[in-house]
Scaffold this motif. Sequence first.
Motif, PDB file in Angstrom:
ATOM      1  N   MET A 113       5.906  41.019  -5.974  1.00 52.35           N
ATOM      2  CA  MET A 113       4.883  39.995  -5.785  1.00 52.35           C
ATOM      3  C   MET A 113       5.476  38.611  -5.864  1.00 52.35           C
ATOM      4  SD  MET A 113       2.835  40.625  -9.390  1.00 52.35           S
ATOM      5  CE  MET A 113       1.408  39.737  -8.898  1.00 52.35           C
ATOM      6  N   VAL A 114       4.846  37.656  -5.212  1.00 54.43           N
ATOM      7  CA  VAL A 114       5.229  36.250  -5.258  1.00 54.43           C
ATOM      8  C   VAL A 114       3.958  35.426  -5.427  1.00 54.43           C
ATOM      9  CG1 VAL A 114       7.306  36.535  -3.844  1.00 54.43           C
ATOM     10  CG2 VAL A 114       5.140  35.968  -2.743  1.00 54.43           C
ATOM     11  N   GLY A 115       4.111  34.205  -5.900  1.00 52.30           N
ATOM     12  CA  GLY A 115       2.951  33.360  -6.047  1.00 52.30           C
ATOM     13  C   GLY A 115       3.292  32.029  -6.665  1.00 52.30           C
ATOM     14  N   LYS A 116       2.236  31.322  -7.053  1.00 49.19           N
ATOM     15  CA  LYS A 116       2.416  30.001  -7.681  1.00 49.19           C
ATOM     16  C   LYS A 116       1.227  29.665  -8.559  1.00 49.19           C
ATOM     17  CE  LYS A 116       0.508  27.496  -3.765  1.00 49.19           C
ATOM     18  NZ  LYS A 116       0.735  26.478  -2.760  1.00 49.19           N
ATOM     19  N   ARG A 117       1.479  28.742  -9.459  1.00 50.46           N
ATOM     20  CA  ARG A 117       0.425  28.235 -10.345  1.00 50.46           C
ATOM     21  C   ARG A 117      -0.500  27.345  -9.502  1.00 50.46           C
ATOM     22  NH1 ARG A 117      -0.071  27.193 -15.901  1.00 50.46           N
ATOM     23  NH2 ARG A 117       2.061  27.857 -16.250  1.00 50.46           N
ATOM     24  N   ARG A 118      -1.800  27.505  -9.691  1.00 53.13           N
ATOM     25  CA  ARG A 118      -2.735  26.617  -9.027  1.00 53.13           C
ATOM     26  C   ARG A 118      -2.754  25.277  -9.740  1.00 53.13           C
ATOM     27  NH1 ARG A 118      -7.849  30.713  -8.040  1.00 53.13           N
ATOM     28  NH2 ARG A 118      -6.962  31.773  -6.211  1.00 53.13           N
ATOM     29  N   PRO A 119      -2.906  24.192  -8.974  1.00 53.76           N
ATOM     30  CA  PRO A 119      -2.941  22.857  -9.628  1.00 53.76           C
ATOM     31  C   PRO A 119      -4.172  22.675 -10.494  1.00 53.76           C
ATOM     32  CG  PRO A 119      -3.017  22.653  -7.216  1.00 53.76           C
ATOM     33  CD  PRO A 119      -2.971  24.106  -7.549  1.00 53.76           C
TER      34      PRO A 119
END
Length: 135
Positions: A129-135
Amino acid sequence: MRAIVLLLLAACASSPRESVPEAPPPIPETRVTPTPAAVNPVGEFEFSSALPDGTPIKGAITISGAPGAYTGSINAGEHGVFPIRSVAVTGQAMVINADHPDGPLEVRLTFVANDFNGSWRLGDQTGEMVGKRRP
């Protein structure tokens, strides 16, 4: 008395002396490499992954609380929402354990700033999985 003083002066003048260094030796430079602060698990994180058969999954992980008492959920869209049992953070790595109807769900993430990559495990099924923190 005068003879003694002259004798002492002569002895001092003829004694071998070590040379005095022109400058003190340099002090070795100490380099401190800053260690990044541990990732803060509190927040919302969007992710994308796929099931072992290739079916894509997009979702969000929501975590709240404090160390030792984190709560939240993993929302995998049409695949369900799974309550988080525990979250452990070590440096830039986070391990999330959640309840899934088919058994324990483990998610392992490694962060670089606000982006992450990782994997999940549910029984004998695994995925990246990949992703990012939401602002």
